[in-house]
Enzyme design. Structure first.
Site, PDB file in Angstrom:
ATOM      1  N   GLU A   2      30.303  54.461  37.694  1.00 32.32           N
ATOM      2  CA  GLU A   2      30.704  54.427  39.106  1.00 32.32           C
ATOM      3  C   GLU A   2      32.166  54.016  39.222  1.00 32.32           C
ATOM      4  O   GLU A   2      32.690  53.299  38.369  1.00 32.32           O
ATOM      5  CB  GLU A   2      29.855  53.383  39.855  1.00 32.32           C
ATOM      6  N   ASP A   3      32.784  54.428  40.317  1.00 33.30           N
ATOM      7  CA  ASP A   3      34.158  53.990  40.572  1.00 33.30           C
ATOM      8  C   ASP A   3      34.186  52.574  41.139  1.00 33.30           C
ATOM      9  O   ASP A   3      34.939  51.726  40.696  1.00 33.30           O
ATOM     10  CB  ASP A   3      34.884  54.959  41.526  1.00 33.30           C
ATOM     11  N   ASP A  13      30.407  48.273  46.303  1.00 35.74           N
ATOM     12  CA  ASP A  13      30.814  47.508  47.483  1.00 35.74           C
ATOM     13  C   ASP A  13      29.560  46.771  47.983  1.00 35.74           C
ATOM     14  O   ASP A  13      29.214  45.710  47.465  1.00 35.74           O
ATOM     15  CB  ASP A  13      31.376  48.546  48.462  1.00 35.74           C
ATOM     16  N   PHE A  34      40.095  47.559  51.130  1.00 38.50           N
ATOM     17  CA  PHE A  34      39.887  48.967  50.820  1.00 38.50           C
ATOM     18  C   PHE A  34      40.949  49.449  49.826  1.00 38.50           C
ATOM     19  O   PHE A  34      42.140  49.201  50.003  1.00 38.50           O
ATOM     20  CB  PHE A  34      39.971  49.796  52.103  1.00 38.50           C
ATOM     21  N   ARG A  52      43.192  60.612  45.573  1.00 40.03           N
ATOM     22  CA  ARG A  52      42.494  60.591  44.278  1.00 40.03           C
ATOM     23  C   ARG A  52      43.440  60.844  43.106  1.00 40.03           C
ATOM     24  O   ARG A  52      43.166  60.455  41.981  1.00 40.03           O
ATOM     25  CB  ARG A  52      41.391  61.661  44.240  1.00 40.03           C
TER      26      ARG A  52
HETATM   27  P1  5GP Z   1      28.319  50.861  48.395  1.00 43.48           P
HETATM   28  O1  5GP Z   1      27.133  51.784  48.472  1.00 43.48           O
HETATM   29  O2  5GP Z   1      28.281  49.956  47.191  1.00 43.48           O
HETATM   30  O3  5GP Z   1      28.548  50.110  49.662  1.00 43.48           O
HETATM   31  O4  5GP Z   1      29.592  51.758  48.283  1.00 43.48           O
HETATM   32  C1  5GP Z   1      29.833  52.490  47.169  1.00 43.48           C
HETATM   33  C2  5GP Z   1      30.696  53.696  47.456  1.00 43.48           C
HETATM   34  O5  5GP Z   1      31.522  53.509  48.615  1.00 43.48           O
HETATM   35  C3  5GP Z   1      31.625  53.906  46.316  1.00 43.48           C
HETATM   36  O6  5GP Z   1      31.043  54.720  45.337  1.00 43.48           O
HETATM   37  C4  5GP Z   1      32.814  54.534  46.984  1.00 43.48           C
HETATM   38  O7  5GP Z   1      32.631  55.920  47.074  1.00 43.48           O
HETATM   39  C5  5GP Z   1      32.834  53.934  48.365  1.00 43.48           C
HETATM   40  N1  5GP Z   1      33.745  52.764  48.454  1.00 43.48           N
HETATM   41  C6  5GP Z   1      33.401  51.456  48.535  1.00 43.48           C
HETATM   42  N2  5GP Z   1      34.491  50.675  48.615  1.00 43.48           N
HETATM   43  C7  5GP Z   1      35.542  51.501  48.569  1.00 43.48           C
HETATM   44  C8  5GP Z   1      36.974  51.287  48.579  1.00 43.48           C
HETATM   45  O8  5GP Z   1      37.520  50.178  48.671  1.00 43.48           O
HETATM   46  N3  5GP Z   1      37.749  52.408  48.495  1.00 43.48           N
HETATM   47  C9  5GP Z   1      37.231  53.671  48.402  1.00 43.48           C
HETATM   48  N4  5GP Z   1      38.095  54.675  48.322  1.00 43.48           N
HETATM   49  N5  5GP Z   1      35.902  53.899  48.376  1.00 43.48           N
HETATM   50  C10 5GP Z   1      35.077  52.830  48.460  1.00 43.48           C
HETATM   51 MG    MG Z   2      31.357  56.087  43.942  1.00 40.35          MG
END
Ligand code: 5GP
Ligand code: MG
Length: 179
Positions: free
Chosen positions: A102-103, A106, A155, A168
């Site tokens: 995963e990138d 959050d 963010f 990206r």
């Molecule tokens: P979660 O489901 O954990 O809340 O969010 C995960 C997804 O939200 C990540 O895979 C990503 O695509 C997006 N995301 C969460 N935080 C960020 C951030 O700070 N920047 C960006 N560009 N995407 C985020």
């Molecule tokens: Mg992701």
């Protein structure tokens, strides 16, 4: 370049490509030690993780398979609270060792969604590597096995991560600078 503008928002340099690569080397070393004998499938979560996955795989020294899944939960700079998913398919993961790449994690909703899906597919085992992790926003007990960098709630964009489709291509990671 220490500042960049995307869709009129200002971002400042936060984690450099050199720092990312150095961290990837350390993570890859550990994965090489733990997983070389397990014939794992690397499951890359698109789109954000494509660069991290490519750089990580470059440093892995054992035969592996690669699968991709596309998930999204963010709209603009906030989590939408729901997973915007394609049909995952992925029946070939059954009874395999799966390494999810995963990138960023959050709230953890996407991670939970993937873990639940892998369970229904009856994988032999699974583990999660995420480049970035926001501990203060994370809502679950179980943390990912490998974390590149723990970051504040801000963010971020770059190195695969986008802000509404842009950013990206940036080689470093940038953080949103509030006015
Ligand atoms: P979660 O489901 O954990 O809340 O969010 C995960 C997804 O939200 C990540 O895979 C990503 O695509 C997006 N995301 C969460 N935080 C960020 C951030 O700070 N920047 C960006 N560009 N995407 C985020
Ligand atoms: Mg992701």
């Amino acid at each position: 370049m220490s500042n960049t503008f995307i869709h009129t928002k200002k971002f400042e340099l936060y984690i450099t490509q050199a720092q990312i690569k150095q961290r990837i080397e350390a993570i890859a070393e550990e994965i090489n030690r733990q997983y070389a004998e397990k014939q794992p499938i690397i499951l890359v979560v698109l789109k954000g993780a494509f660069r991290f996955a490519a750089d990580l795989i470059e440093k892995l020294n054992f035969p592996l398979e690669i699968e991709f899944v596309r998930l999204a939960s963010y709209e603009g700079t906030e989590s939408s609270g729901k997973i915007l998913a394609q049909d995952l398919g992925l029946s070939n993961l059954s009874h395999r060792t799966v390494i999810v790449v995963e990138d960023i994690i959050d709230t953890g909703n996407t991670y939970q969604y993937i873990e639940a899906k892998l369970q229904t597919l009856q994988v032999a085992s699974s583990m999660m590597i995420t480049l970035l992790f926001k501990p203060n926003k994370y809502q679950f007990e179980k943390k990912p096995e490998f974390i590149g960098f723990e970051i504040p709630d801000d963010f971020v964009v770059g190195y695969g991560l986008d802000y509404d489709g842009l950013g990206r291509e940036l080689n470093d990671i940038y953080t949103l600078k509030e006015e």
